[in-house]
Design an enzyme around this catalytic site. Structure first.
Site, PDB file in Angstrom:
ATOM      1  N   GLU A  56     -97.283-113.468  59.091  1.00 28.71           N
ATOM      2  CA  GLU A  56     -95.929-113.724  58.577  1.00 28.71           C
ATOM      3  C   GLU A  56     -94.905-113.987  59.674  1.00 28.71           C
ATOM      4  O   GLU A  56     -94.023-114.833  59.524  1.00 28.71           O
ATOM      5  CB  GLU A  56     -95.455-112.552  57.710  1.00 28.71           C
ATOM      6  CG  GLU A  56     -96.053-112.521  56.311  1.00 28.71           C
ATOM      7  CD  GLU A  56     -97.348-111.722  56.234  1.00 28.71           C
ATOM      8  OE1 GLU A  56     -97.994-111.496  57.290  1.00 28.71           O
ATOM      9  OE2 GLU A  56     -97.726-111.329  55.120  1.00 28.71           O
ATOM     10  N   GLY A 105    -100.116-112.145  52.631  1.00 30.66           N
ATOM     11  CA  GLY A 105    -100.143-111.469  51.336  1.00 30.66           C
ATOM     12  C   GLY A 105    -101.556-111.242  50.824  1.00 30.66           C
ATOM     13  O   GLY A 105    -101.800-110.300  50.066  1.00 30.66           O
ATOM     14  N   ALA A 161     -99.341-115.332  50.435  1.00 26.98           N
ATOM     15  CA  ALA A 161     -98.452-115.768  49.366  1.00 26.98           C
ATOM     16  C   ALA A 161     -98.304-117.284  49.495  1.00 26.98           C
ATOM     17  O   ALA A 161     -98.586-117.857  50.556  1.00 26.98           O
ATOM     18  CB  ALA A 161     -97.102-115.081  49.506  1.00 26.98           C
ATOM     19  N   GLU A 173    -102.562-108.140  52.481  1.00 20.86           N
ATOM     20  CA  GLU A 173    -101.788-107.041  51.882  1.00 20.86           C
ATOM     21  C   GLU A 173    -102.306-106.701  50.483  1.00 20.86           C
ATOM     22  O   GLU A 173    -102.336-105.549  50.084  1.00 20.86           O
ATOM     23  CB  GLU A 173    -100.312-107.429  51.821  1.00 20.86           C
ATOM     24  CG  GLU A 173     -99.689-107.584  53.195  1.00 20.86           C
ATOM     25  CD  GLU A 173     -98.258-108.093  53.125  1.00 20.86           C
ATOM     26  OE1 GLU A 173     -98.067-109.258  52.738  1.00 20.86           O
ATOM     27  OE2 GLU A 173     -97.343-107.322  53.432  1.00 20.86           O
TER      28      GLU A 173
HETATM   29  N1  DAK Z   1     -99.689-121.151  50.843  1.00 18.85           N
HETATM   30  C1  DAK Z   1     -99.775-122.369  50.326  1.00 18.85           C
HETATM   31  N2  DAK Z   1    -100.765-123.221  50.620  1.00 18.85           N
HETATM   32  C2  DAK Z   1    -101.696-122.811  51.473  1.00 18.85           C
HETATM   33  C3  DAK Z   1    -101.665-121.520  52.060  1.00 18.85           C
HETATM   34  C4  DAK Z   1    -100.592-120.650  51.703  1.00 18.85           C
HETATM   35  N3  DAK Z   1    -100.501-119.404  52.169  1.00 18.85           N
HETATM   36  N4  DAK Z   1    -102.731-121.400  52.881  1.00 18.85           N
HETATM   37  C5  DAK Z   1    -103.402-122.568  52.817  1.00 18.85           C
HETATM   38  N5  DAK Z   1    -102.784-123.402  51.963  1.00 18.85           N
HETATM   39  C6  DAK Z   1    -103.153-124.769  51.601  1.00 18.85           C
HETATM   40  C7  DAK Z   1    -102.875-125.738  52.746  1.00 18.85           C
HETATM   41  O1  DAK Z   1    -101.501-126.112  52.733  1.00 18.85           O
HETATM   42  C8  DAK Z   1    -103.805-126.868  52.384  1.00 18.85           C
HETATM   43  O2  DAK Z   1    -103.223-127.615  51.357  1.00 18.85           O
HETATM   44  P1  DAK Z   1    -103.236-129.238  51.401  1.00 18.85           P
HETATM   45  O3  DAK Z   1    -102.585-129.588  52.692  1.00 18.85           O
HETATM   46  O4  DAK Z   1    -104.710-129.595  51.382  1.00 18.85           O
HETATM   47  O5  DAK Z   1    -102.495-129.659  50.168  1.00 18.85           O
HETATM   48  C9  DAK Z   1    -105.017-126.144  51.810  1.00 18.85           C
HETATM   49  O6  DAK Z   1    -104.569-124.844  51.436  1.00 18.85           O
HETATM   50  C10 DAK Z   1    -106.158-125.963  52.802  1.00 18.85           C
HETATM   51  O7  DAK Z   1    -105.600-125.376  53.968  1.00 18.85           O
HETATM   52  P2  DAK Z   1    -105.839-125.983  55.433  1.00 18.85           P
HETATM   53  O8  DAK Z   1    -105.971-127.473  55.389  1.00 18.85           O
HETATM   54  O9  DAK Z   1    -104.781-125.412  56.314  1.00 18.85           O
HETATM   55  O10 DAK Z   1    -107.264-125.361  55.777  1.00 18.85           O
HETATM   56  P3  DAK Z   1    -107.852-124.983  57.180  1.00 18.85           P
HETATM   57  O11 DAK Z   1    -109.262-124.614  56.948  1.00 18.85           O
HETATM   58  O12 DAK Z   1    -107.550-126.054  58.193  1.00 18.85           O
HETATM   59  O13 DAK Z   1    -107.023-123.688  57.650  1.00 18.85           O
HETATM   60  C11 DAK Z   1    -106.052-121.515  57.336  1.00 18.85           C
HETATM   61  C12 DAK Z   1    -107.198-122.503  56.958  1.00 18.85           C
HETATM   62  C13 DAK Z   1    -106.208-120.280  56.429  1.00 18.85           C
HETATM   63  C14 DAK Z   1    -106.213-121.066  58.793  1.00 18.85           C
HETATM   64  C15 DAK Z   1    -104.691-122.194  57.139  1.00 18.85           C
HETATM   65  O14 DAK Z   1    -104.670-122.771  55.820  1.00 18.85           O
HETATM   66  C16 DAK Z   1    -103.534-121.250  57.250  1.00 18.85           C
HETATM   67  O15 DAK Z   1    -103.135-120.859  58.339  1.00 18.85           O
HETATM   68  N6  DAK Z   1    -102.908-120.904  56.082  1.00 18.85           N
HETATM   69  C17 DAK Z   1    -101.658-120.177  56.016  1.00 18.85           C
HETATM   70  C18 DAK Z   1    -101.883-118.711  56.283  1.00 18.85           C
HETATM   71  C19 DAK Z   1    -100.575-117.959  56.277  1.00 18.85           C
HETATM   72  O16 DAK Z   1     -99.657-118.215  57.076  1.00 18.85           O
HETATM   73  N7  DAK Z   1    -100.489-117.000  55.340  1.00 18.85           N
HETATM   74  C20 DAK Z   1     -99.313-116.158  55.216  1.00 18.85           C
HETATM   75  C21 DAK Z   1     -98.382-116.725  54.197  1.00 18.85           C
HETATM   76  S1  DAK Z   1     -96.858-115.803  54.129  1.00 18.85           S
HETATM   77  C22 DAK Z   1     -93.076-110.880  49.729  1.00 18.85           C
HETATM   78  C23 DAK Z   1     -94.358-110.402  49.630  1.00 18.85           C
HETATM   79  C24 DAK Z   1     -95.380-111.029  50.337  1.00 18.85           C
HETATM   80  C25 DAK Z   1     -95.110-112.113  51.146  1.00 18.85           C
HETATM   81  C26 DAK Z   1     -93.816-112.591  51.223  1.00 18.85           C
HETATM   82  C27 DAK Z   1     -92.790-111.969  50.529  1.00 18.85           C
HETATM   83  N8  DAK Z   1     -91.973-110.255  48.962  1.00 18.85           N
HETATM   84  C28 DAK Z   1     -92.317-109.092  48.127  1.00 18.85           C
HETATM   85  C29 DAK Z   1     -90.714-110.810  48.958  1.00 18.85           C
HETATM   86  C30 DAK Z   1     -96.219-112.722  51.827  1.00 18.85           C
HETATM   87  C31 DAK Z   1     -96.071-113.764  52.647  1.00 18.85           C
HETATM   88  C32 DAK Z   1     -97.243-114.504  53.116  1.00 18.85           C
HETATM   89  O17 DAK Z   1     -98.381-114.243  52.788  1.00 18.85           O
END
Ligand code: DAK
Length: 257
Positions: A131, A108, A65, A111
């Site tokens: 998460e 997400g 997400a 998921e």
């Molecule tokens: N959200 C927003 N931006 C994201 C992102 C994300 N999940 N994942 C990556 N990006 C963005 C980065 O911020 C970066 O943007 P800039 O800095 O260039 O502006 C760009 O994508 C490229 O990412 P990286 O520079 O980090 O690229 P790398 O190759 O170095 O790393 C990576 C790739 C996938 C390992 C890293 O980007 C990473 O760890 N990303 C985050 C993964 C993460 O934590 N995902 C979980 C998010 S929480 C709900 C339902 C569902 C959810 C919540 C509530 N309800 C029903 C209430 C779900 C929650 C989630 O998914």
């Protein structure tokens, strides 16, 4: 609807949705999910479509997400707007949905793939539920669907340690059905989808309904549903055609009725 975050196309009887926010690794923003739902509804209502593929790009299926969208929200915000309730809509789609995953399927994104009916993965695919490292828990079905798909041991491991698993481990664990070379992913996904789309649509829908019900129902109720559904198949033209074609050693011509 004009799409800004996804690319929608068809190939024969297959509907294709490509997540298209490459700069954010296809992070699933609310706007993107609303578009996805509209595209899914379009394919659901299109009698010419028998199966749907959702895919991303080489680097990411979806990295979760959109963290930027969530970061400053309060409990009151997420409660009052029922934040991300639009993610549930995929559960209403009766046609089979294949997630074709290359690169990251995180949070997400993982998921969302789990909410699809089949996951086919490129060798480069990586899955995790990070998460807890962000101060939340999986919220789009991860705690429920991962346990059902992989069992408690692997689900707890992935959710509590946010360890990233590769495509091979995902296949061994039962998260994905097939792993293919990255450059073959769309070819294989399309072949799989075309094969399904070539079957009788009401039969495929009934099969999906029965398998999905198995996640929810006690065995006796699930077996009863299966029995009711298979009985109803005998009212179909396509049951007569399928069995006649088998006995006549020819390819069946299904009419989706
Ligand atoms: N959200 C927003 N931006 C994201 C992102 C994300 N999940 N994942 C990556 N990006 C963005 C980065 O911020 C970066 O943007 P800039 O800095 O260039 O502006 C760009 O994508 C490229 O990412 P990286 O520079 O980090 O690229 P790398 O190759 O170095 O790393 C990576 C790739 C996938 C390992 C890293 O980007 C990473 O760890 N990303 C985050 C993964 C993460 O934590 N995902 C979980 C998010 S929480 C709900 C339902 C569902 C959810 C919540 C509530 N309800 C029903 C209430 C779900 C929650 C989630 O998914």
């Amino acid at each position: 609807m004009a799409y800004e975050n996804i690319i929608v196309s068809t190939e024969g009887g297959v509907g294709l949705i490509q997540l298209n926010r490459p700069k954010a690794l296809n992070a699933l923003s609310t706007a993107m999910v609303i578009e996805l739902n509209a595209a899914l509804d379009g394919f659901e209502q299109n009698d010419g479509i028998g199966a749907i593929i959702i895919t991303g790009n080489e680097k990411a299926f979806a990295a979760g997400a959109d963290v930027r969208e969530m970061k400053d929200k309060t409990f009151a915000d997420v409660k009052s707007e029922n934040f991300l309730h639009s993610w549930d809509h995929i559960n209403n789609i009766t046609k089979p949905i294949i997630a074709a995953v290359s690169g990251f399927a995180l949070g997400g994104g993982c998921e969302f793939a789990l909410a699809c009916d089949i996951i086919i993965a490129a060798e480069t695919a990586k899955f995790s539920l990070p998460e807890t490292s962000l101060g939340i828990i999986p919220g789009a079905g991860g705690t429920q669907r991962l346990l059902r798909a992989l069992g408690k041991a692997k689900a707890m491991d992935m959710i509590l340690t946010h360890r990233m698993i590769d495509a091979g481990e995902a296949e061994r664990s039962g998260l994905v059905s097939r792993v293919v070379p990255a450059d073959q992913l769309m070819k294989e996904a399309l072949a799989m989808a075309a094969k399904i789309a070539g079957l009788s649509h009401p039969v495929v829908k009934a099969a999906k309904q029965a398998v999905k019900a198995a996640e929810e129902l006690p065995l006796s109720a699930g077996l009863k549903l299966e029995r009711d559904l298979i009985h109803s198949m005998f009212d179909l033209h396509d049951q007569k055609e399928g069995m006649a074609a088998f006995l006549e050693k020819r390819t069946p011509k299904f009419e989706n009725r």
